[in-house]
Design a protein around this motif. Structure first.
Motif, PDB file in Angstrom:
ATOM      1  N   ASN A 394       0.803  -1.228   0.000  1.00  0.00           N
ATOM      2  CA  ASN A 394       0.000   0.000   0.000  1.00  0.00           C
ATOM      3  C   ASN A 394       0.832   1.273   0.000  1.00  0.00           C
ATOM      4  OD1 ASN A 394      -2.494   1.589   0.297  1.00  0.00           O
ATOM      5  ND2 ASN A 394      -1.768   1.934   2.388  1.00  0.00           N
ATOM      6  N   ALA A 395       1.846   1.349   0.869  1.00  0.00           N
ATOM      7  CA  ALA A 395       2.631   2.584   0.970  1.00  0.00           C
ATOM      8  C   ALA A 395       3.328   2.915  -0.336  1.00  0.00           C
ATOM      9  CB  ALA A 395       3.654   2.462   2.099  1.00  0.00           C
ATOM     10  N   GLY A 396       3.713   1.906  -1.108  1.00  0.00           N
ATOM     11  CA  GLY A 396       4.465   2.150  -2.327  1.00  0.00           C
ATOM     12  C   GLY A 396       3.657   2.702  -3.472  1.00  0.00           C
ATOM     13  N   TYR A 397       2.342   2.799  -3.337  1.00  0.00           N
ATOM     14  CA  TYR A 397       1.528   3.339  -4.426  1.00  0.00           C
ATOM     15  C   TYR A 397       1.577   4.863  -4.484  1.00  0.00           C
ATOM     16  CZ  TYR A 397      -0.491  -1.353  -4.773  1.00  0.00           C
ATOM     17  OH  TYR A 397      -0.660  -2.703  -4.937  1.00  0.00           O
ATOM     18  N   ALA A 398       1.905   5.519  -3.387  1.00  0.00           N
ATOM     19  CA  ALA A 398       1.952   6.986  -3.373  1.00  0.00           C
ATOM     20  C   ALA A 398       3.189   7.477  -4.106  1.00  0.00           C
ATOM     21  CB  ALA A 398       1.946   7.492  -1.936  1.00  0.00           C
ATOM     22  N   SER A 399       3.155   8.746  -4.524  1.00  0.00           N
ATOM     23  CA  SER A 399       4.224   9.287  -5.369  1.00  0.00           C
ATOM     24  C   SER A 399       5.336   9.901  -4.536  1.00  0.00           C
ATOM     25  CB  SER A 399       3.667  10.334  -6.339  1.00  0.00           C
ATOM     26  OG  SER A 399       3.043  11.391  -5.641  1.00  0.00           O
ATOM     27  N   LEU A 400       6.570   9.733  -5.031  1.00  0.00           N
ATOM     28  CA  LEU A 400       7.739  10.423  -4.497  1.00  0.00           C
ATOM     29  C   LEU A 400       8.028  11.686  -5.289  1.00  0.00           C
ATOM     30  CD1 LEU A 400      10.104   7.383  -3.885  1.00  0.00           C
ATOM     31  CD2 LEU A 400       8.996   8.775  -2.144  1.00  0.00           C
ATOM     32  N   LEU A 429       2.977  33.912 -19.393  1.00  0.00           N
ATOM     33  CA  LEU A 429       1.931  32.919 -19.182  1.00  0.00           C
ATOM     34  C   LEU A 429       2.571  31.601 -18.772  1.00  0.00           C
ATOM     35  CD1 LEU A 429      -0.183  33.616 -22.406  1.00  0.00           C
ATOM     36  CD2 LEU A 429      -0.575  34.556 -20.123  1.00  0.00           C
ATOM     37  N   TRP A 430       1.904  30.890 -17.879  1.00  0.00           N
ATOM     38  CA  TRP A 430       2.389  29.588 -17.414  1.00  0.00           C
ATOM     39  C   TRP A 430       1.196  28.685 -17.160  1.00  0.00           C
ATOM     40  CZ3 TRP A 430       1.661  27.402 -12.429  1.00  0.00           C
ATOM     41  CH2 TRP A 430       2.416  26.255 -12.176  1.00  0.00           C
ATOM     42  N   HIS A 431       1.309  27.450 -17.629  1.00  0.00           N
ATOM     43  CA  HIS A 431       0.232  26.478 -17.433  1.00  0.00           C
ATOM     44  C   HIS A 431       0.861  25.132 -17.124  1.00  0.00           C
ATOM     45  CE1 HIS A 431      -3.564  24.369 -17.861  1.00  0.00           C
ATOM     46  NE2 HIS A 431      -3.014  23.552 -18.742  1.00  0.00           N
ATOM     47  N   ALA A 432       0.347  24.455 -16.106  1.00  0.00           N
ATOM     48  CA  ALA A 432       0.899  23.160 -15.702  1.00  0.00           C
ATOM     49  C   ALA A 432      -0.230  22.211 -15.348  1.00  0.00           C
ATOM     50  CB  ALA A 432       1.842  23.321 -14.507  1.00  0.00           C
ATOM     51  N   ARG A 433      -0.023  20.958 -15.708  1.00  0.00           N
ATOM     52  CA  ARG A 433      -0.909  19.872 -15.284  1.00  0.00           C
ATOM     53  C   ARG A 433      -0.072  18.855 -14.534  1.00  0.00           C
ATOM     54  NH1 ARG A 433      -6.027  19.790 -16.996  1.00  0.00           N
ATOM     55  NH2 ARG A 433      -6.630  21.217 -18.666  1.00  0.00           N
ATOM     56  N   SER A 434      -0.571  18.454 -13.392  1.00  0.00           N
ATOM     57  CA  SER A 434       0.204  17.567 -12.526  1.00  0.00           C
ATOM     58  C   SER A 434      -0.651  16.394 -12.082  1.00  0.00           C
ATOM     59  CB  SER A 434       0.705  18.330 -11.286  1.00  0.00           C
ATOM     60  OG  SER A 434       1.389  19.502 -11.645  1.00  0.00           O
ATOM     61  N   ASP A 435       0.004  15.243 -11.968  1.00  0.00           N
ATOM     62  CA  ASP A 435      -0.610  14.057 -11.384  1.00  0.00           C
ATOM     63  C   ASP A 435       0.142  13.715 -10.112  1.00  0.00           C
ATOM     64  OD1 ASP A 435      -2.550  13.633 -13.332  1.00  0.00           O
ATOM     65  OD2 ASP A 435      -1.145  12.574 -14.634  1.00  0.00           O
ATOM     66  N   MET A 436      -0.598  13.568  -9.036  1.00  0.00           N
ATOM     67  CA  MET A 436       0.000  13.249  -7.747  1.00  0.00           C
ATOM     68  C   MET A 436      -0.684  12.013  -7.194  1.00  0.00           C
ATOM     69  SD  MET A 436       0.073  15.516  -4.290  1.00  0.00           S
ATOM     70  CE  MET A 436      -1.702  15.316  -4.143  1.00  0.00           C
ATOM     71  N   ALA A 437       0.091  10.966  -6.949  1.00  0.00           N
ATOM     72  CA  ALA A 437      -0.470   9.722  -6.425  1.00  0.00           C
ATOM     73  C   ALA A 437      -0.531   9.793  -4.912  1.00  0.00           C
ATOM     74  CB  ALA A 437       0.379   8.540  -6.880  1.00  0.00           C
ATOM     75  N   THR A 438      -1.700   9.628  -4.368  1.00  0.00           N
ATOM     76  CA  THR A 438      -1.881   9.661  -2.924  1.00  0.00           C
ATOM     77  C   THR A 438      -2.085   8.249  -2.391  1.00  0.00           C
ATOM     78  OG1 THR A 438      -4.272   9.951  -3.123  1.00  0.00           O
ATOM     79  CG2 THR A 438      -2.924  11.933  -3.080  1.00  0.00           C
ATOM     80  N   ALA A 481      -6.432   5.844 -11.367  1.00  0.00           N
ATOM     81  CA  ALA A 481      -7.652   6.358 -10.745  1.00  0.00           C
ATOM     82  C   ALA A 481      -7.388   6.885  -9.338  1.00  0.00           C
ATOM     83  CB  ALA A 481      -8.712   5.259 -10.701  1.00  0.00           C
ATOM     84  N   MET A 482      -6.239   6.531  -8.743  1.00  0.00           N
ATOM     85  CA  MET A 482      -5.909   7.005  -7.404  1.00  0.00           C
ATOM     86  C   MET A 482      -5.261   8.383  -7.424  1.00  0.00           C
ATOM     87  SD  MET A 482      -4.288   3.423  -5.984  1.00  0.00           S
ATOM     88  CE  MET A 482      -3.792   4.142  -4.429  1.00  0.00           C
ATOM     89  N   ASN A 483      -4.916   8.882  -8.607  1.00  0.00           N
ATOM     90  CA  ASN A 483      -4.179  10.134  -8.695  1.00  0.00           C
ATOM     91  C   ASN A 483      -5.064  11.352  -8.471  1.00  0.00           C
ATOM     92  OD1 ASN A 483      -2.014   8.554  -9.361  1.00  0.00           O
ATOM     93  ND2 ASN A 483      -1.976   9.128 -11.523  1.00  0.00           N
ATOM     94  N   ASP A 484      -4.490  12.363  -7.818  1.00  0.00           N
ATOM     95  CA  ASP A 484      -5.076  13.702  -7.802  1.00  0.00           C
ATOM     96  C   ASP A 484      -4.549  14.446  -9.019  1.00  0.00           C
ATOM     97  OD1 ASP A 484      -5.973  12.823  -5.394  1.00  0.00           O
ATOM     98  OD2 ASP A 484      -5.268  14.546  -4.242  1.00  0.00           O
ATOM     99  N   ARG A 485      -5.410  15.213  -9.663  1.00  0.00           N
ATOM    100  CA  ARG A 485      -5.006  15.939 -10.865  1.00  0.00           C
ATOM    101  C   ARG A 485      -5.138  17.440 -10.625  1.00  0.00           C
ATOM    102  NH1 ARG A 485      -6.990  11.088 -12.349  1.00  0.00           N
ATOM    103  NH2 ARG A 485      -5.819   9.953 -13.963  1.00  0.00           N
ATOM    104  N   TYR A 486      -4.039  18.132 -10.892  1.00  0.00           N
ATOM    105  CA  TYR A 486      -3.979  19.576 -10.719  1.00  0.00           C
ATOM    106  C   TYR A 486      -3.857  20.247 -12.079  1.00  0.00           C
ATOM    107  CZ  TYR A 486      -3.009  19.096  -5.693  1.00  0.00           C
ATOM    108  OH  TYR A 486      -3.091  18.830  -4.353  1.00  0.00           O
TER     109      TYR A 486
END
Length: 1014
Positions: A394-400, A429-438, A481-486
């Motif tokens: 479980n712990a290894g699914y989150a992002s570093l 101008l600046w635009h970013a999309r990020s995926d963060m695994a929680t 599907a576990m990722n947060d998207r910014y």
């Protein structure tokens, strides 16, 4: 507690190395060695264009004041030249010369008199880059003053870092580079259930005073706050939205600067100076990976400039991408199935009141097809014992490292008008999309719309239990599907006019608008749906206030399908926006010729409006929580500010100058703060031409963060000791076994006052010889009336004292339990049960001016340079040491309204007591160059507070080859020794180290191609 002085050994090693270099530099033969030469072919063109092309070809940092080169042309430059020869050739007949600072920055300056010009005889080569003698440098406006001056040195310490140097040191971002000047905290703010508020946020924590107490400027203008508040509470500025592609240099001034720039400049000011228009077209491609695999990065930059006799335009575009790196891709201190004492995390189990796990039906763990394993837990630090389903994964699914895709663009234009007026504008101008695994969602007790989920539940079949059920990727629809998207967007528009009044006064009008927006989307379980799926209807409370609600064991003991998860969850939308509108008028210059020199003055008029808004859907507010195990905050407000400031630079003697400044800020918002006066003063004394003695003293302030003032009552989950429960059980004063998890609701406080600061510095800058310079500065910063949330632990102690009439140590209380103060203390705590006497479910707190800090320390810098037959060698060493650091806190409006000492350095303030960096560079004669950069981070306390972690030393290296006048290739190796973060066996939370300051990516290699189309 005061911090003891312990001088780092690398500092003495650096001093020894510098001493050796100084001896070698004094050797006559070395001083007469040839400097490197390059073949150049630059056509006749306007002087500004020729100098820009020369800077590109020679790979030097050149500051070109537009007013000096305007209307001048340069002859053709063709042949083989050293840097000094090329500059003299281009500037011949222009009335201009140049000078190089100790940091390697070359500045174009006016030639005082024709008689003072010196030339290099035909056939003669330079021993080093040395311009003809001059009496002064051309004025430059640098951070810490609005008066133009003849160099980067001032009464207060100022560090200048060029973009080229940041790149050579292997830094990918401004936050990386600025970590050597304090500490750059990447903002891994925790949130209930394992989420984070800010994927790309990179706050700055100078001198350990905390994020938000150092002001970040871009070309002298304030950048907007990061839209999401830190930990859902306080606002801060972020470096994450400023790409390196458009940066020319960064100026760092530590110490108070509110008398020049206004609020927030308590610990210092970071001014990011953007690149000015330059002719030519340049492309840069950098791509790399890590030697352990993953975290691939690609960076593509394009810059172009063109212009005519009275206009110039420059634009740049940057595309960058970083691959998401999960914890399972690195060997951290995860539970190891092969370890002798290894035990997996509990993935599924029912823990009884005494800590023992209740037996599970046979074969339950196998239903998750390898995600869970049957495990018999021995007596563990967390108190688990008995059988349950363990999870090694479980712990290894989150992002570093988060996955990031960003694009940025910048356009800057200048147009010369009649009367010496210049019109300019900049759009960025600046635009970013990020995926963060929680971490995967975890189900414990049932959900309450008022206070969120609870940890304990009473099932008539099982008794009072603490259930735990970790969802797996298969249940949630896969890892993605576990990722947060910014999605983050920042737009900055600025423009203005500048010109001269008479011959010596310069004026400038600037207006700007900045807009920063962030949206965060992710799936989350709905509280009502969790109750319906995993629990039967509630049946009341036990005598101890535990909710009676039987588990639906049929669904508890089987994996749900991805379709079921989607039916139980919803997409959560967090939206935040921060805006700044500003306008300023600055008038500066020399107004009188005194006996000791020119009197310089500056005046500034400013007006600005700041706005922010934070909205969430569904509701995450306490008392109306829709989501399971998730809370947050909302709010919106605006603030207007008007300011008038003045500054003077006074020559007292030929070698002694004084500077004074004063400023009055007026605020229009809901706080009682209306006027905020600040001032500063400084002295610069040069007893010899090579020695500068300096001192400064400044006052500063910070207005309350807008979220503290306008929040609608945000919530956060936390843990503290249940003092009342401990005392009722007779276990006090040792209440360590009575830790309780609960929801804290934090209210707005529009009565907050401003924080105030006082800083002093004293130091020296000594140019020992032409190739050797060093500086030493002592600094002392005090911050009073610091704003923070009143600790829930103190509020729980108040409740216990007012309820029992006793203090925690058992002595009688002096407070009347019937007093109004005690009524308020008891009302702040919400407990479960029909009679409100059960376990803690919510604590109500608020922000207050409740702390004061004082930090003192020294900074030492050594720079050395030597030219030899092998090329040019440079050495830079910088050491910062905190000698004394203390923090005091109080809790206004409670029973504990007395000052008491508190930890300065802790898990919430990861400020290193010492930093040491060193850089060794070599520039060869055949186009080869190398750079070795080392950084020593001092020790930090262990997660449990018992002992300290060891210091960390990281090395970055690069080697570059200029193929021809147009192309160069560079190899970067970051973290050469593949050094991991310091091991902390007491840190039981992923990633098991302080990820705000350390990284686990490991060794990274990258290849970069630079190509100029000129």
């Amino acid at each position: 507690m005061p911090v003891r002085v312990r001088v780092a050994r690398p500092f003495f090693a650096a001093l020894l190395a510098v001493a050796v270099i100084a001896v070698v530099a004094a050797w006559p033969g070395a001083l007469m060695a040839q400097a490197r030469e390059r073949v150049l072919d630059i056509a006749p063109s306007p002087l500004a264009q020729s100098l820009s092309r020369l800077a590109q070809a020679m790979d030097i940092q050149l500051l070109i004041p537009p007013e000096l080169v305007r209307g001048k042309t340069a002859p053709r430059l063709q042949g083989e030249f050293t840097t000094g020869q090329a500059l003299q050739k281009v500037l011949a007949g222009s009335g201009l010369s140049y000078r190089q600072t100790a940091g390697g920055v070359i500045t174009i300056i006016p030639l005082p008199a024709p008689a003072r010009r010196a030339t290099v005889a035909p056939g003669q080569t330079e021993a080093r880059l040395q311009a003809p003698p001059t009496t002064s440098l051309e004025s430059l406006q640098v951070t810490g003053s609005r008066i133009r001056r003849s160099g980067f040195e001032s009464a207060a310490p100022l560090t200048v870092i060029s973009a080229e140097q940041m790149e050579r040191d292997g830094h990918f971002s401004l936050a990386d580079a600025l970590a050597i000047n304090g500490m750059s905290d990447y903002g891994a703010e925790s949130q209930g259930g394992g989420g984070r508020f800010s994927a790309n946020a990179q706050p700055l924590n100078l001198r350990g005073l905390g994020a938000g107490r150092a002001l970040i400027l871009v070309d002298g203008r304030r950048v907007p706050d990061y839209p999401f508040p830190s930990n859902g509470r306080s606002n801060f500025q972020s470096l994450g939205s400023i790409p390196l592609a458009g940066v020319d240099r960064v100026e760092v001034m530590t110490g108070g600067a509110s008398a020049i720039y206004g609020a927030d400049a308590i610990a210092g000011v970071i001014n990011i100076v953007l690149k000015k228009p330059r002719d030519g077209h340049h492309v840069k491609l950098r791509t790399g990976t890590s030697t352990q695999g993953g975290a691939d990065r690609t960076d593509l930059q394009w810059a172009s400039g063109f212009g005519g006799a009275d206009w110039r335009v420059e634009y740049s575009v940057q595309l960058a991408q970083q691959q998401l790196l999960r914890g399972r891709q690195r060997q951290l201190q995860f539970a190891d199935p092969n370890g002798a004492d290894a035990q997996p995390d509990l993935g599924l189990g029912l823990q009884g009141e005494a800590g023992a796990l209740l037996p599970l039906p046979a074969g339950v763990c196998d239903r998750w097809e390898g995600e869970f394993v049957d495990w018999n837990y021995r007596a563990a630090p967390n108190g688990l014992r008995g059988t349950g389903c363990g999870s090694w994964r479980n712990a290894g699914y989150a992002s570093l490292a988060d996955g990031v895709r960003e694009v940025s663009g910048r356009v800057h234009g200048e147009r010369d008008l009649s009367g010496g007026i210049q019109l300019w504008t900049t759009v960025q101008l600046w635009h970013a999309r990020s995926d963060m695994a929680t971490a995967a969602e975890t189900i414990t007790g049932p959900h309450s719309p008022r206070t969120g989920r609870v940890d304990q539940v009473h099932d008539p079949r099982l008794g009072t239990i603490s259930p735990r059920r970790v969802l797996t990727p298969g249940e949630m629809g896969g890892l993605a599907a576990m990722n947060d998207r910014y999605a983050e967007r920042m737009a900055d528009l600025a423009g203005g006019l500048r010109g001269y009044l008479g011959k010596s006064l310069e004026w400038g009008f600037t207006a700007g608008h900045s807009d920063y927006q962030v949206q965060r989307d992710f799936r989350r379980l709905l509280g009502a749906q969790v109750n319906a799926f995993f629990y039967e209807p509630a049946q009341g409370y036990t005598d101890h206030g535990v909710v009676i609600q039987p588990l639906n064991l049929a669904d508890w003991y089987r994996p749900m399908t991805a379709a079921e998860y989607r039916s139980l969850s919803t997409t959560v939308h967090f939206r935040a926006r921060s805006q700044v509108d500003s306008a300023s008028y600055v008038l500066s210059g020399d107004v009188a010729e005194l006996a000791a020199g020119k009197l310089g003055v500056a005046m500034v008029l400013e007006a600005s409006r700041q706005r922010y808004a934070l909205h969430n859907r569904p509701s995450v507010l306490p008392l109306q929580l829709d989501l399971y195990d998730l809370t947050g905050s909302v709010g919106a407000g605006s603030r207007k500010r008007y300011a008038l400031g003045g500054e003077a630079r006074i020559p007292l003697l030929r070698n002694l100058k004084a500077s004074v400044a004063g400023r009055l800020d007026n605020y229009d918002d809901s706080t009682p703060i209306k006027l905020a006066p600040t001032w500063n003063a400084g002295l610069e004394w040069r007893p010899t031409t090579r020695l500068l003695l300096r001192a400064s003293h400044a006052t500063s302030f910070k207005v309350p963060d807008m979220h503290w003032v306008y929040t609608d009552g945000g919530g956060s989950f936390g843990t503290a000791v249940d003092a009342l429960g401990c005392m009722r059980a007779g276990s006090n004063p040792d209440c360590s076994a009575y830790s309780s998890e609960f929801l804290t609701r934090t209210y707005r406080n529009p009565t907050l006052g401003a924080e105030s600061g006082v800083s002093s510095t004293v130091g020296l800058v000594w140019d020992v010889a032409e190739p050797l310079s060093m500086s030493l500065d002592y600094w002392d910063i005090r911050n009073n009336r610091g704003i923070g949330r009143i600790s829930p632990a103190l509020l729980l102690r108040d409740e216990a004292e007012c309820t029992t009439g006793l203090r925690l140590d058992g002595t009688p209380s002096t407070v009347d339990p019937r007093s109004w103060a005690c009524r308020i203390a008891r009302a702040r705590i919400v407990r479960s049960g029909d009679d409100g006497e059960g376990h803690i479910v919510m604590v109500e707190s608020m922000a207050a001016n409740q702390s004061r800090q004082r930090v003192r320390g020294i900074d030492a810098v050594v720079d050395a340079r030597i030219d030899s037959a092998l090329g040019e060698f440079t050495l830079h060493a910088a050491w910062s040491r905190t000698l004394h650091a203390r923090r005091w806190v109080r809790a206004p409006g409670t029973l504990h309204d007395q000052w008491r000492p508190a930890q300065w350095q802790s898990g919430e303030n990861l400020a290193f007591r010492s930093n040491f960096s060193t850089r060794l560079g070599w520039q060869g004669n055949a186009g080869w160059s190398t750079n070795l950069f080392g950084m020593r981070y001092g020790s930090l306390p262990r997660a449990d507070g018992n002992g300290r972690l060891h210091a960390l030393f990281l090395w970055n290296a690069s080697i570059s080859k200029r193929i021809n006048a147009q192309a160069a290739v560079t190899l970067f190796v970051n973290n050469v020794l593949d050094t991991p973060p310091p091991h902390d066996s007491s840190n039981a939370e992923f990633p098991y180290f302080y990820d705000e300051v350390y990284g686990a990516v490991g060794r990274q290699v990258a290849l970069q191609l630079d190509y100029s189309f000129d």
